[in-house]
Design a protein around this motif. Sequence first.
Motif, mmCIF file in Angstrom:
data_model
loop_
_atom_site.group_PDB
_atom_site.id
_atom_site.type_symbol
_atom_site.label_atom_id
_atom_site.label_comp_id
_atom_site.label_asym_id
_atom_site.label_seq_id
_atom_site.Cartn_x
_atom_site.Cartn_y
_atom_site.Cartn_z
ATOM 1 N N THR A 124 23.358 19.830 40.111
ATOM 2 C CA THR A 124 23.146 18.945 40.910
ATOM 3 C C THR A 124 21.952 19.580 41.775
ATOM 4 O O THR A 124 22.144 20.813 42.113
ATOM 5 C CB THR A 124 24.379 18.972 42.012
ATOM 6 O OG1 THR A 124 25.552 18.437 41.392
ATOM 7 C CG2 THR A 124 24.139 17.967 43.334
ATOM 8 N N VAL A 125 21.048 18.786 41.973
ATOM 9 C CA VAL A 125 19.757 19.320 42.548
ATOM 10 C C VAL A 125 19.887 18.398 43.694
ATOM 11 O O VAL A 125 19.818 17.175 43.983
ATOM 12 C CB VAL A 125 18.452 19.090 41.722
ATOM 13 C CG1 VAL A 125 17.254 19.533 42.302
ATOM 14 C CG2 VAL A 125 18.553 19.459 40.359
ATOM 15 N N SER A 126 19.593 19.285 45.059
ATOM 16 C CA SER A 126 19.532 18.656 46.449
ATOM 17 C C SER A 126 18.168 18.825 46.886
ATOM 18 O O SER A 126 17.459 19.318 46.581
ATOM 19 C CB SER A 126 20.650 19.562 47.205
ATOM 20 O OG SER A 126 20.101 20.837 47.396
ATOM 21 N N SER A 127 17.970 17.607 47.598
ATOM 22 C CA SER A 127 16.726 17.432 48.251
ATOM 23 C C SER A 127 16.387 18.205 49.640
ATOM 24 O O SER A 127 17.487 18.778 50.050
ATOM 25 C CB SER A 127 16.445 16.191 48.484
ATOM 26 O OG SER A 127 17.283 15.482 49.472
ATOM 27 N N LEU A 184 13.038 22.148 39.268
ATOM 28 C CA LEU A 184 14.138 21.239 39.150
ATOM 29 C C LEU A 184 13.968 20.093 39.995
ATOM 30 O O LEU A 184 13.431 20.338 41.365
ATOM 31 C CB LEU A 184 15.566 21.608 39.416
ATOM 32 C CG LEU A 184 16.238 22.501 38.059
ATOM 33 C CD1 LEU A 184 17.282 23.411 38.458
ATOM 34 C CD2 LEU A 184 16.596 21.368 36.835
ATOM 35 N N LYS A 185 14.268 18.860 39.863
ATOM 36 C CA LYS A 185 14.147 17.616 40.790
ATOM 37 C C LYS A 185 15.349 17.179 40.741
ATOM 38 O O LYS A 185 16.453 17.061 40.160
ATOM 39 C CB LYS A 185 13.145 16.909 39.973
ATOM 40 C CG LYS A 185 11.920 17.372 39.554
ATOM 41 C CD LYS A 185 11.009 16.164 38.967
ATOM 42 C CE LYS A 185 9.580 16.810 38.347
ATOM 43 N NZ LYS A 185 8.865 15.746 37.598
ATOM 44 N N GLY A 212 25.599 24.134 38.251
ATOM 45 C CA GLY A 212 25.701 24.445 39.697
ATOM 46 C C GLY A 212 24.844 23.625 40.434
ATOM 47 O O GLY A 212 24.294 22.647 40.251
ATOM 48 N N LEU A 213 24.752 23.962 41.923
ATOM 49 C CA LEU A 213 24.215 23.572 42.810
ATOM 50 C C LEU A 213 22.865 24.232 43.105
ATOM 51 O O LEU A 213 22.708 25.482 43.354
ATOM 52 C CB LEU A 213 24.825 23.171 44.097
ATOM 53 C CG LEU A 213 24.080 22.528 45.365
ATOM 54 C CD1 LEU A 213 23.749 21.231 45.044
ATOM 55 C CD2 LEU A 213 25.212 22.760 46.582
ATOM 56 N N GLY A 215 13.275 21.948 43.295
ATOM 57 C CA GLY A 215 12.146 23.223 42.931
ATOM 58 C C GLY A 215 12.858 24.395 42.495
ATOM 59 O O GLY A 215 12.010 25.222 41.956
ATOM 60 N N GLY A 216 14.061 24.440 42.392
ATOM 61 C CA GLY A 216 14.778 25.691 41.990
ATOM 62 C C GLY A 216 14.946 25.815 40.585
ATOM 63 O O GLY A 216 14.394 24.924 39.579
#
Length: 121
Positions: free
Chosen positions: A118-121, A85-86, A10-11, A15-16
């Motif tokens: 997907t890791v968003s900033s 997470l990055k 997922g998204l 840092g999550g």
Amino acid sequence: QVQLVESGGGLVQDGGSLRLSCAASVSTFRIEAMGWYRQAPGTQRELVAIVNSGGSANYADSVQGRFTISRDNAKNTVYLQMNSLKTEDTAVYYCYAGGRWPSTFSYINYWGQGTQVTVSS
């Protein structure tokens, strides 16, 4: 044939955390190793983490200390707990199982269909 069914992608924000799961339907196939690989656009598939039937695990340097792989042999299931997470962890994550069918010497690899992380900033 061995089927691997992944879930948990997922998204998430930088840092999550996310937890991936993969359940294998194995019949008489003897799984020796289970793990996770990932592939980002334009790159080759790379090992993330892998664990053998005895519980010994190996990790890519890029995820060491942030990701934890675990395995439930009774359920033929492997998990990947991903913390801190990055954005560079963004990829399709593929479950992997390797082992042998009874009375054969050949080591065979199976792959899941992939799950997007997907890791968003």
